[in-house]
Structures are given as structure tokens and as C-alpha cells.
Design a protein around this motif. Structure first.
Motif, short mmCIF file in Angstrom:
data_model
loop_
_atom_site.label_atom_id
_atom_site.label_comp_id
_atom_site.label_asym_id
_atom_site.label_seq_id
_atom_site.Cartn_x
_atom_site.Cartn_y
_atom_site.Cartn_z
N GLY A 1 -68.38 20.93 8.92
CA GLY A 1 -69.45 19.60 9.47
C GLY A 1 -70.47 18.99 11.18
N PRO A 2 -70.71 18.41 10.43
CA PRO A 2 -72.06 18.11 11.47
C PRO A 2 -72.12 18.18 13.20
N ARG A 3 -70.41 17.28 13.05
CA ARG A 3 -70.12 17.30 14.55
C ARG A 3 -69.52 18.08 16.19
N VAL A 4 -69.80 18.91 14.89
CA VAL A 4 -69.37 20.29 15.74
C VAL A 4 -70.96 20.81 16.89
N ILE A 5 -72.44 20.21 15.88
CA ILE A 5 -72.85 20.42 17.05
C ILE A 5 -73.77 19.93 17.75
N ASP A 6 -72.73 19.03 17.79
CA ASP A 6 -73.44 17.86 18.87
C ASP A 6 -73.00 18.64 20.30
N PRO A 7 -73.47 18.22 21.21
CA PRO A 7 -73.06 19.71 22.37
C PRO A 7 -71.67 18.50 23.34
N ARG A 8 -71.81 17.37 22.91
CA ARG A 8 -71.07 16.19 24.47
C ARG A 8 -69.70 16.15 23.43
N ALA A 9 -70.07 17.10 21.85
CA ALA A 9 -68.12 16.58 21.27
C ALA A 9 -67.25 17.95 21.46
N PHE A 10 -66.67 17.24 22.29
CA PHE A 10 -65.98 19.06 22.65
C PHE A 10 -64.09 18.57 22.25
N TRP B 1 -59.52 28.50 21.15
CA TRP B 1 -61.55 27.59 21.67
C TRP B 1 -60.81 26.51 23.00
N ARG B 2 -59.61 26.31 23.14
CA ARG B 2 -59.50 25.78 24.20
C ARG B 2 -59.52 26.07 26.09
N ILE B 3 -59.50 27.93 25.42
CA ILE B 3 -59.69 28.50 26.56
C ILE B 3 -61.51 28.91 26.71
N ASN B 4 -61.33 29.29 25.95
CA ASN B 4 -63.32 29.36 25.64
C ASN B 4 -63.74 27.97 26.83
N PHE B 5 -63.85 26.62 25.97
CA PHE B 5 -64.46 25.45 26.65
C PHE B 5 -64.04 25.78 27.87
N LEU B 6 -62.55 26.08 28.36
CA LEU B 6 -61.72 26.06 29.56
C LEU B 6 -62.83 26.97 30.45
N ASP C 1 -77.32 23.91 34.13
CA ASP C 1 -75.89 22.82 34.84
C ASP C 1 -76.51 21.58 35.03
N ALA C 2 -77.76 21.41 35.77
CA ALA C 2 -78.21 20.64 35.98
C ALA C 2 -78.83 19.44 35.36
N TRP C 3 -79.13 20.21 34.41
CA TRP C 3 -80.03 19.42 32.70
C TRP C 3 -79.14 19.38 31.75
N LEU C 4 -77.87 19.94 32.10
CA LEU C 4 -76.68 19.82 30.90
C LEU C 4 -76.12 18.37 30.69
N PRO C 5 -75.65 17.57 30.14
CA PRO C 5 -74.85 16.68 30.10
C PRO C 5 -73.33 17.43 30.46
N THR C 6 -72.31 16.11 30.80
CA THR C 6 -71.08 16.55 30.86
C THR C 6 -70.46 16.00 30.31
N PRO C 7 -68.96 16.01 29.62
CA PRO C 7 -69.26 17.75 28.95
C PRO C 7 -70.05 18.00 28.17
N PHE C 8 -69.91 19.30 28.31
CA PHE C 8 -71.00 20.41 27.08
C PHE C 8 -70.51 21.18 26.57
N GLN C 9 -70.75 21.87 25.17
CA GLN C 9 -69.93 23.12 24.33
C GLN C 9 -71.29 23.69 23.84
N TYR C 10 -71.26 24.72 23.85
CA TYR C 10 -71.94 25.37 23.01
C TYR C 10 -72.06 25.60 21.43
N PHE C 11 -70.02 25.34 21.83
CA PHE C 11 -70.11 26.79 20.94
C PHE C 11 -70.08 26.83 19.14
N GLY C 12 -70.22 25.16 19.60
CA GLY C 12 -70.88 24.81 17.32
C GLY C 12 -72.11 24.88 17.13
N LEU C 13 -73.19 25.41 18.03
CA LEU C 13 -74.32 25.80 17.98
C LEU C 13 -74.03 27.16 17.76
N TRP C 14 -73.26 27.89 18.19
CA TRP C 14 -73.56 29.04 18.66
C TRP C 14 -73.36 29.47 16.84
#
Length: 164
Positions: free
Chosen positions: A20-29, A37-42, A87-100
Motif C-alpha cells: 500500500g502507498p501509506r508506507v511511503i509517507d515518511p511521517r507514517a510510522f 520493524w520496531r527495532i529498526n525504527f527505534l 536531521d534538522a530538515w526532516l519531520p519528526t517522526p520520520f521513517q525511510y523504511f517504506g521508501l527503501w
């Protein structure tokens, strides 16, 4: 080059179909809050908030007293090292795993088409070959571990060998 783009599109579309497309959203964690995946994100989150240290990739805020590295958290260390300075320009929270993951599937299809192109100029066969590379079971089994989904690197090396 049409088959390469088509192969990448097939890989990207297949990933969207399974995830699904939701995993690409960098703010959707929220989707990362299960299994490993929890450990990856942490790991990424702690690495992002730690100051730069030696050796690069070290995390002191995880496993108190000893610390660890971004590599041991299975957080795609190369992506983490590239994104930490931003980091200063990335939203919080931010994940790149979906895009990867999306990128891995797209590149798997692209290099699959290039490999098939070594033997045939047929666009249809190149796209079918790309689809076969995207659907390979070993890639699908690794989706739970994002750092292990870079199968495109092997396809890239195989293509370079076969094309030379």
C-alpha cells in the motif's frame, strides 16, 4: 531503456500492491510498530538524535552503558548515515523504511530487465523477465528485514558481469 523503466515500474507497482502507498509517507510510522520493524525504527530514531561519534554509526542511547551501532539495529545503515546530516530538515517522526523497500523493488525490476536484455531485444520478454525478478521468493521473504532487501545490488553485479 523503455524496458528498464518498465521493469522499475513493475517493481514499484508490485510493492504498492503488497504494502500500500501509506508506507511511503515518511511521517507514517504506525505500520512499523510490529515485529522487528520496531527495532529498526527505534535504532534510526536513537541514531538520529545522538551526536556524531566515533566510530560513525555509534549509538550511545541504546543498550545503556555499552551502546551499539546503527548496523546492529538492522536500520539500513547506509540510508541512516546519509540522512543523519539532514536531521534538522526532516519531520519528526520520520521513517525511510517504506521508501527503501519501494526503491529495492523498483531497482530489482530495472536490473532484472537489464539482465534479460543481454539475451533478447524483445520488450515483452524483458518486461516478463523483470517481473520474474520482482516476484522472486527470496526478496519477498526479506521484506520483514529492510536491510536484507537490497537484492538489486546482486542483480546490478550480475548485469555488469553479463554485459561485459
Amino acid at each position: 531503456m523503455m524496458a528498464v523503466g518498465g521493469g522499475a515500474l513493475l517493481g514499484a507497482a508490485f510493492f504498492f500492491w503488497i504494502a500500500g502507498p501509506r508506507v511511503i509517507d515518511p511521517r507514517a510510522f504506525e505500520w512499523l510498530m510490529k515485529s522487528d520493524w520496531r527495532i529498526n525504527f527505534l535504532g534510526w530514531h536513537l541514531f538520529r538524535n545522538d551526536p556524531w561519534q566515533w566510530p560513525p554509526g555509534r549509538i550511545t542511547g541504546y543498550l545503556a552503558g555499552e551502546g551499539t551501532t546503527i548496523g546492529f539495529t538492522d536500520s539500513v545503515p547506509l540510508a541512516a548515515l546519509v540522512l543523519k546530516p539532514l536531521d534538522a530538515w526532516l519531520p519528526t517522526p520520520f521513517q525511510y523504511f517504506g521508501l527503501w523497500l519501494w526503491l529495492c523493488f523498483a531497482l530489482q525490476g530495472a536490473f532484472g530487465a537489464l539482465i534479460v536484455r543481454v539475451w533478447t531485444r524483445s520488450l515483452v520478454l524483458q518486461l516478463l523477465g523483470a517481473l520474474l525478478f520482482v516476484l522472486v521468493p527470496t526478496l519477498l521473504m526479506r521484506v520483514g528485514h529492510p536491510a536484507l532487501t537490497a537484492h538489486f545490488v546482486l542483480r546490478w553485479a550480475l548485469w555488469l558481469f553479463l554485459a561485459s
